[in-house]
Enzyme design. Sequence first.
Site, PDB file in Angstrom:
ATOM      1  N   ASP A 141       7.268  -8.188 -18.491  1.00 60.19           N
ATOM      2  CA  ASP A 141       6.095  -8.767 -17.847  1.00 60.19           C
ATOM      3  C   ASP A 141       6.556  -9.832 -16.862  1.00 60.19           C
ATOM      4  O   ASP A 141       7.198 -10.814 -17.252  1.00 60.19           O
ATOM      5  CB  ASP A 141       5.172  -9.372 -18.912  1.00 60.19           C
ATOM      6  N   ASP A 195       3.010  -5.424 -12.270  1.00 65.16           N
ATOM      7  CA  ASP A 195       3.909  -6.455 -12.779  1.00 65.16           C
ATOM      8  C   ASP A 195       4.287  -6.322 -14.244  1.00 65.16           C
ATOM      9  O   ASP A 195       4.901  -7.229 -14.807  1.00 65.16           O
ATOM     10  CB  ASP A 195       3.293  -7.840 -12.547  1.00 65.16           C
ATOM     11  N   GLU A 196       3.957  -5.207 -14.893  1.00 64.23           N
ATOM     12  CA  GLU A 196       4.376  -5.058 -16.286  1.00 64.23           C
ATOM     13  C   GLU A 196       4.519  -3.589 -16.650  1.00 64.23           C
ATOM     14  O   GLU A 196       3.869  -2.712 -16.069  1.00 64.23           O
ATOM     15  CB  GLU A 196       3.412  -5.756 -17.246  1.00 64.23           C
TER      16      GLU A 196
END
Length: 365
Positions: A16, A110-111
């Site tokens: 993350d 983003d993860e």
Amino acid sequence: MMEPEKLPVRKIIHVDMDAFYASVEQLDHPQWRGKPLVVGGNEARGVVAAASYEARKYGIHSAMSSALAAKKCPHLIFAPHRFDRYREISHQIREIFYEYTDLVEPLSLDEAFLDVTENKKGLKSAILIARQIREKIKEKTGLNASAGVSYNKFLAKTASDLNKPNGQAVILPEEAEAFLEKLPIGKFFGIGKVTAEKMQKLGIHTGKDLKEFSLQFLTKKFGKSGLHYFNIVRGIHLSEVQPHRVRKSLSAENTFEKDLITLAEMEENLRPIFEEVIRRIEKSGIKGRTVTLKLKFSDFTLQTRSKTLEQYPEAEMIWQFGLELLRQEDIQKPIRLLGLGISNLNITEEQAHFGEQLRIPFSLE
């Protein structure tokens, strides 16, 4: 229910990025580093898509109205979205993931989850792999990432939040149940604010409290989700990393403890649902041409109302269309659930990477 000793054994990492959009803006604009900054909106209107850690010290968070954020921090910096830039960096990060495994399930820009049970480097330590990935992300992009390591996706996701920012944590199989018993119910991945409040009213404040309720009770109170809650507090989560998953829609919904009767009540309760949809849109970079309103009535009948546009609507337009769909025709029955979402998305299916997941003796070390 599958017995714990018969569970499939995997090594899962959840990576993350830390305050991704805001961190990208601070990376590209040195003058903003170390200062409170948000991405999205302005002092007068809009919704915060991401907040830097400096801004979070003022109580500012994603999905907050920009006007409220500006009140909390008068010197707050508002940066416009640059999704092309975020996608560019996200692509660089995923290239690093694929150096280790083809079993990568992105959740947003983003993860992502990674299954490294069998990996391209031949490394036995998932902890080492997570550390290497974070170091490579920093070297290649200049950004910090946090990671969680465990034997299933739920626990890996939970672990990635433990040492943020720029840290990692591991939850070993023999530690899982004791860890979960101490965890506040609001910290469980997948248990949102409304569900947490409902649980707290039942006396469920920690995992230990949750564990004392039977499957029958939880299913009665929470429907199909009851089995999920029963399992996760025991460290059981069977969902595999799905590298070929293609998102078809993006939405949010809320089931109300008290049915909504008036149009004013419905409009008031639709607003936070809309704000959650926008938060998810901003985080994923996804846009959709179809806006859909979901209505579940007190008698459990379901209705959806949709509107498809030629262009991808911006946030305020999604809100206006949500209201338009709500007012489209008179609602004759009380409402127990409202949902809002988008479909006809601006994403296409990428070639999926498949790999055989081996069942091997487990050692995160």
